[in-house]
Design a protein around this motif. Sequence first.
Motif, PDB file in Angstrom:
ATOM      1  N   ILE A 104       0.630  -1.197  -0.051  1.00 51.94           N
ATOM      2  CA  ILE A 104      -0.051  -0.019  -0.030  1.00 51.94           C
ATOM      3  C   ILE A 104       0.890   1.235  -0.232  1.00 51.94           C
ATOM      4  O   ILE A 104       0.596   2.335  -0.962  1.00 51.94           O
ATOM      5  CB  ILE A 104      -1.077   0.163   1.369  1.00 51.94           C
ATOM      6  CG1 ILE A 104      -1.788  -1.351   1.178  1.00 51.94           C
ATOM      7  CG2 ILE A 104      -1.760   1.176   1.280  1.00 51.94           C
ATOM      8  CD1 ILE A 104      -2.708  -1.298   2.580  1.00 51.94           C
TER       9      ILE A 104
ATOM     10  N   ILE B 230       1.052  11.863 -10.088  1.00 51.66           N
ATOM     11  CA  ILE B 230      -0.069  13.034  -9.953  1.00 51.66           C
ATOM     12  C   ILE B 230       0.714  14.269 -10.407  1.00 51.66           C
ATOM     13  O   ILE B 230       1.845  14.462 -10.262  1.00 51.66           O
ATOM     14  CB  ILE B 230      -0.307  13.309  -8.192  1.00 51.66           C
ATOM     15  CG1 ILE B 230      -1.206  12.153  -7.833  1.00 51.66           C
ATOM     16  CG2 ILE B 230      -0.968  14.683  -8.205  1.00 51.66           C
ATOM     17  CD1 ILE B 230      -1.411  12.142  -6.453  1.00 51.66           C
TER      18      ILE B 230
ATOM     19  N   THR C 247      -8.496   0.987  -3.003  1.00 51.88           N
ATOM     20  CA  THR C 247      -7.590   1.106  -3.969  1.00 51.88           C
ATOM     21  C   THR C 247      -8.269   1.463  -5.122  1.00 51.88           C
ATOM     22  O   THR C 247      -7.323   2.312  -5.975  1.00 51.88           O
ATOM     23  CB  THR C 247      -7.302  -0.538  -4.154  1.00 51.88           C
ATOM     24  OG1 THR C 247      -6.804  -1.136  -3.037  1.00 51.88           O
ATOM     25  CG2 THR C 247      -6.080  -0.882  -5.158  1.00 51.88           C
TER      26      THR C 247
ATOM     27  N   PRO D 106      -8.185   5.952  -5.402  1.00 53.57           N
ATOM     28  CA  PRO D 106      -6.900   6.525  -5.680  1.00 53.57           C
ATOM     29  C   PRO D 106      -6.587   6.369  -6.860  1.00 53.57           C
ATOM     30  O   PRO D 106      -6.053   7.180  -7.423  1.00 53.57           O
ATOM     31  CB  PRO D 106      -5.812   6.041  -4.568  1.00 53.57           C
ATOM     32  CG  PRO D 106      -6.273   4.686  -3.936  1.00 53.57           C
ATOM     33  CD  PRO D 106      -7.683   4.850  -3.932  1.00 53.57           C
ATOM     34  N   PHE D 107      -6.431   4.839  -7.280  1.00 50.47           N
ATOM     35  CA  PHE D 107      -6.071   4.631  -8.738  1.00 50.47           C
ATOM     36  C   PHE D 107      -6.885   5.355  -9.623  1.00 50.47           C
ATOM     37  O   PHE D 107      -6.457   5.866 -10.571  1.00 50.47           O
ATOM     38  CB  PHE D 107      -6.164   3.251  -9.101  1.00 50.47           C
ATOM     39  CG  PHE D 107      -4.764   2.518  -8.721  1.00 50.47           C
ATOM     40  CD1 PHE D 107      -3.941   2.557  -9.565  1.00 50.47           C
ATOM     41  CD2 PHE D 107      -4.428   1.859  -7.495  1.00 50.47           C
ATOM     42  CE1 PHE D 107      -2.336   1.703  -9.250  1.00 50.47           C
ATOM     43  CE2 PHE D 107      -3.246   1.400  -7.158  1.00 50.47           C
ATOM     44  CZ  PHE D 107      -2.281   1.310  -8.065  1.00 50.47           C
TER      45      PHE D 107
ATOM     46  N   VAL E 138      -6.042   9.139  -9.854  1.00 47.26           N
ATOM     47  CA  VAL E 138      -4.702   9.596 -10.714  1.00 47.26           C
ATOM     48  C   VAL E 138      -4.749   8.837 -12.047  1.00 47.26           C
ATOM     49  O   VAL E 138      -4.413   9.805 -12.882  1.00 47.26           O
ATOM     50  CB  VAL E 138      -3.570   8.850  -9.689  1.00 47.26           C
ATOM     51  CG1 VAL E 138      -2.307   9.120 -10.637  1.00 47.26           C
ATOM     52  CG2 VAL E 138      -3.443   9.310  -8.284  1.00 47.26           C
ATOM     53  N   MET E 139      -5.461   8.145 -12.384  1.00 41.46           N
ATOM     54  CA  MET E 139      -5.422   7.650 -13.627  1.00 41.46           C
ATOM     55  C   MET E 139      -6.464   8.364 -14.499  1.00 41.46           C
ATOM     56  O   MET E 139      -6.246   8.421 -15.983  1.00 41.46           O
ATOM     57  CB  MET E 139      -5.909   6.020 -14.080  1.00 41.46           C
ATOM     58  CG  MET E 139      -4.645   5.120 -13.302  1.00 41.46           C
ATOM     59  SD  MET E 139      -5.182   3.381 -13.069  1.00 41.46           S
ATOM     60  CE  MET E 139      -5.016   2.841 -14.977  1.00 41.46           C
TER      61      MET E 139
ATOM     62  N   THR F 243      -6.050  16.027  -4.819  1.00 40.25           N
ATOM     63  CA  THR F 243      -5.746  14.800  -5.089  1.00 40.25           C
ATOM     64  C   THR F 243      -4.848  14.210  -4.152  1.00 40.25           C
ATOM     65  O   THR F 243      -4.994  12.909  -3.720  1.00 40.25           O
ATOM     66  CB  THR F 243      -5.148  14.855  -6.652  1.00 40.25           C
ATOM     67  OG1 THR F 243      -6.015  15.960  -7.291  1.00 40.25           O
ATOM     68  CG2 THR F 243      -5.420  13.626  -7.240  1.00 40.25           C
ATOM     69  N   ILE F 244      -3.766  14.555  -4.002  1.00 41.00           N
ATOM     70  CA  ILE F 244      -2.681  14.087  -3.024  1.00 41.00           C
ATOM     71  C   ILE F 244      -3.366  13.625  -1.540  1.00 41.00           C
ATOM     72  O   ILE F 244      -3.171  12.685  -1.207  1.00 41.00           O
ATOM     73  CB  ILE F 244      -1.423  15.061  -2.913  1.00 41.00           C
ATOM     74  CG1 ILE F 244      -0.761  15.153  -4.238  1.00 41.00           C
ATOM     75  CG2 ILE F 244      -0.403  14.517  -1.794  1.00 41.00           C
ATOM     76  CD1 ILE F 244       0.455  16.371  -4.332  1.00 41.00           C
TER      77      ILE F 244
ATOM     78  N   VAL G 157      -5.371  10.630  -1.755  1.00 39.44           N
ATOM     79  CA  VAL G 157      -4.727   9.283  -2.310  1.00 39.44           C
ATOM     80  C   VAL G 157      -4.039   8.967  -0.794  1.00 39.44           C
ATOM     81  O   VAL G 157      -4.000   7.891  -0.537  1.00 39.44           O
ATOM     82  CB  VAL G 157      -3.401   9.810  -3.207  1.00 39.44           C
ATOM     83  CG1 VAL G 157      -2.602   8.401  -3.279  1.00 39.44           C
ATOM     84  CG2 VAL G 157      -4.461   9.737  -4.794  1.00 39.44           C
ATOM     85  N   LEU G 158      -3.380  10.096  -0.197  1.00 40.31           N
ATOM     86  CA  LEU G 158      -2.800   9.718   1.272  1.00 40.31           C
ATOM     87  C   LEU G 158      -3.701   9.041   2.175  1.00 40.31           C
ATOM     88  O   LEU G 158      -3.460   8.146   3.062  1.00 40.31           O
ATOM     89  CB  LEU G 158      -2.250  10.878   1.837  1.00 40.31           C
ATOM     90  CG  LEU G 158      -0.625  11.478   0.778  1.00 40.31           C
ATOM     91  CD1 LEU G 158      -0.083  12.489   1.543  1.00 40.31           C
ATOM     92  CD2 LEU G 158       0.252  10.010   1.015  1.00 40.31           C
TER      93      LEU G 158
ATOM     94  N   ALA H 166      -4.722   5.658   1.422  1.00 39.94           N
ATOM     95  CA  ALA H 166      -3.714   4.636   1.939  1.00 39.94           C
ATOM     96  C   ALA H 166      -3.681   4.405   3.422  1.00 39.94           C
ATOM     97  O   ALA H 166      -3.824   3.438   3.979  1.00 39.94           O
ATOM     98  CB  ALA H 166      -2.441   5.096   1.641  1.00 39.94           C
TER      99      ALA H 166
ATOM    100  N   GLN I 173      -6.507   2.479   4.249  1.00 37.82           N
ATOM    101  CA  GLN I 173      -6.445   0.940   4.142  1.00 37.82           C
ATOM    102  C   GLN I 173      -5.651   0.412   4.790  1.00 37.82           C
ATOM    103  O   GLN I 173      -5.578  -0.768   5.124  1.00 37.82           O
ATOM    104  CB  GLN I 173      -5.994   1.008   2.431  1.00 37.82           C
ATOM    105  CG  GLN I 173      -6.313  -0.589   2.161  1.00 37.82           C
ATOM    106  CD  GLN I 173      -5.825  -0.727   0.925  1.00 37.82           C
ATOM    107  OE1 GLN I 173      -5.672   0.244  -0.227  1.00 37.82           O
ATOM    108  NE2 GLN I 173      -5.816  -1.960  -0.039  1.00 37.82           N
ATOM    109  N   ILE I 174      -4.489   1.004   5.396  1.00 38.23           N
ATOM    110  CA  ILE I 174      -3.661   0.423   6.118  1.00 38.23           C
ATOM    111  C   ILE I 174      -4.080  -0.008   7.543  1.00 38.23           C
ATOM    112  O   ILE I 174      -3.969  -1.219   7.963  1.00 38.23           O
ATOM    113  CB  ILE I 174      -2.093   1.101   6.502  1.00 38.23           C
ATOM    114  CG1 ILE I 174      -1.209   1.283   5.199  1.00 38.23           C
ATOM    115  CG2 ILE I 174      -1.293   0.764   7.693  1.00 38.23           C
ATOM    116  CD1 ILE I 174      -0.233   2.187   5.347  1.00 38.23           C
TER     117      ILE I 174
ATOM    118  N   VAL J  36      13.356  13.617   5.816  1.00 36.20           N
ATOM    119  CA  VAL J  36      12.941  14.504   4.781  1.00 36.20           C
ATOM    120  C   VAL J  36      13.413  16.189   5.167  1.00 36.20           C
ATOM    121  O   VAL J  36      13.692  16.903   4.364  1.00 36.20           O
ATOM    122  CB  VAL J  36      11.394  14.378   4.459  1.00 36.20           C
ATOM    123  CG1 VAL J  36      11.074  15.371   3.733  1.00 36.20           C
ATOM    124  CG2 VAL J  36      11.331  13.011   3.898  1.00 36.20           C
TER     125      VAL J  36
END
Lengths: 206, 115
Positions: free
Chosen positions: A194, A206, B30, B33-34, B37-38, B48-49, B52-53, B56, B59-60, B98
Motif C-alpha cells: 500500500i 500526480i 484501492t 486513488p487509482f 490518478v489515472m 488529489t494528493i 490518495v494519502l 492509503a 487502507q493500512i 525529509v
Amino acid sequence: MTMTVDTNSTPQFHLSEEPHHPEGASTMLGFWVYLMSDCLIFAVLFAVYAVLGHSFAGGPGPKELFDLELVALNTAMLLFSSITYGFAMLEMARDRVKPMLIWLVITGLFGAAFLTIELTEFSHMIAEGATPQSSAFLSAFFTLVGTHGLHVTFGSIWLITLILQVLRFGLTSFNKRRLMCLSLFWHFLDVIWIGVFTFVYLMGMI
Amino acid sequence: MSTHETHSHADDHGSMKTYVTGFLLSVLLTVIPFGLVMSGGLPNRDLTIALVLAAAAIQIVVHMIYFLHMRSSSEEGWTMITLLFTIVILVIMLSGSVWVMYHMNTNMMPMTGDM
C-alpha cells in the motif's frame, strides 16, 4: 519492620525455576517483533526514496517510466493473494487440510503472478535504459520496490515449503503455528505494498 | 485448556465475514486513488494528493484490523506496544530525514547544469 532474614540460605537473585509457558506460546509475539523490525527496514528505504526521488540526473522520471495499469493489476494480484491466504487460515481453523492446501496453492499462484508482472516491469525499464545506475531516483526506486519483491519471493518459497510440510507431516500444531507466522508475513507485505503504490507510483504520477 | 485454545484460534483467524469485509473495503480504497490518478486527477492537485494519502492511511488500518487481526488486547497488549513504538521511530526517522535533507538541498551552493 517485621522482615525476617533466613541467615542460613544464600540469597537468590534468579528464578529457581523457569516460568512455564506452553510450547510455542511466544512465537507469534516474537514473529510480530520481527515484522516490526522489518517495517523499519522499509521505513529507511521509503525515507531514502523520499529524499532521492526527485534527483533524476537528467534521466527519465516517474511519468515517463511508470505504467499505472500494470501497477493496478499488480495491486489486485497481491490483494487477491491476501484474501485467499485468509480463506486458507479459515479452513485451517476447521482442520480441513485439502481445501486449505488448495487455497494456499491459489495464494502462491497470485504471488507468482505478482512477481512475474513486477519483473516484466523492471525488465522493460532496464531495456529502456532506466537502470539502477542511471540516477539516484532509479537507485532508490529499484532498492525499495526490489526489496519488497524479494520479500514476496522468500514468502513464496516459505509457502511452498509449508505446503510440502503439511503434505508430508499433516496439519500438526507446529505446522499450524508456521502457517500463522506466514499469514502475518504475507498480510504485512500487502500493507507495505500500500505504501509502495501510494508513495512511489501514485504520487509520482500526480 | 483445549477450549481456550480453540477460542483463541478462532479469534486469531477472524471469520469469513471479517475477511470479506476487509477485502471489499480494501478494493474500494484501492480503486478510489487509482481512479483519481489515472483519470488525470482533480483540478486541485493538493486535494488529489490528500485524498490518495487518506485512502492509503485508511487502507493500512483496514488491513491491520481485518487481515492482521490487530486488537489492543492481543498478546496482552504487547503487539500494540511494539506497533506504537515502531510507529514513533518511523515518524521520527521519516520526517527527520525529509526535513534535514530538504534544508541541506536548499542551502547548497547553486550549481549550474553544466558543472
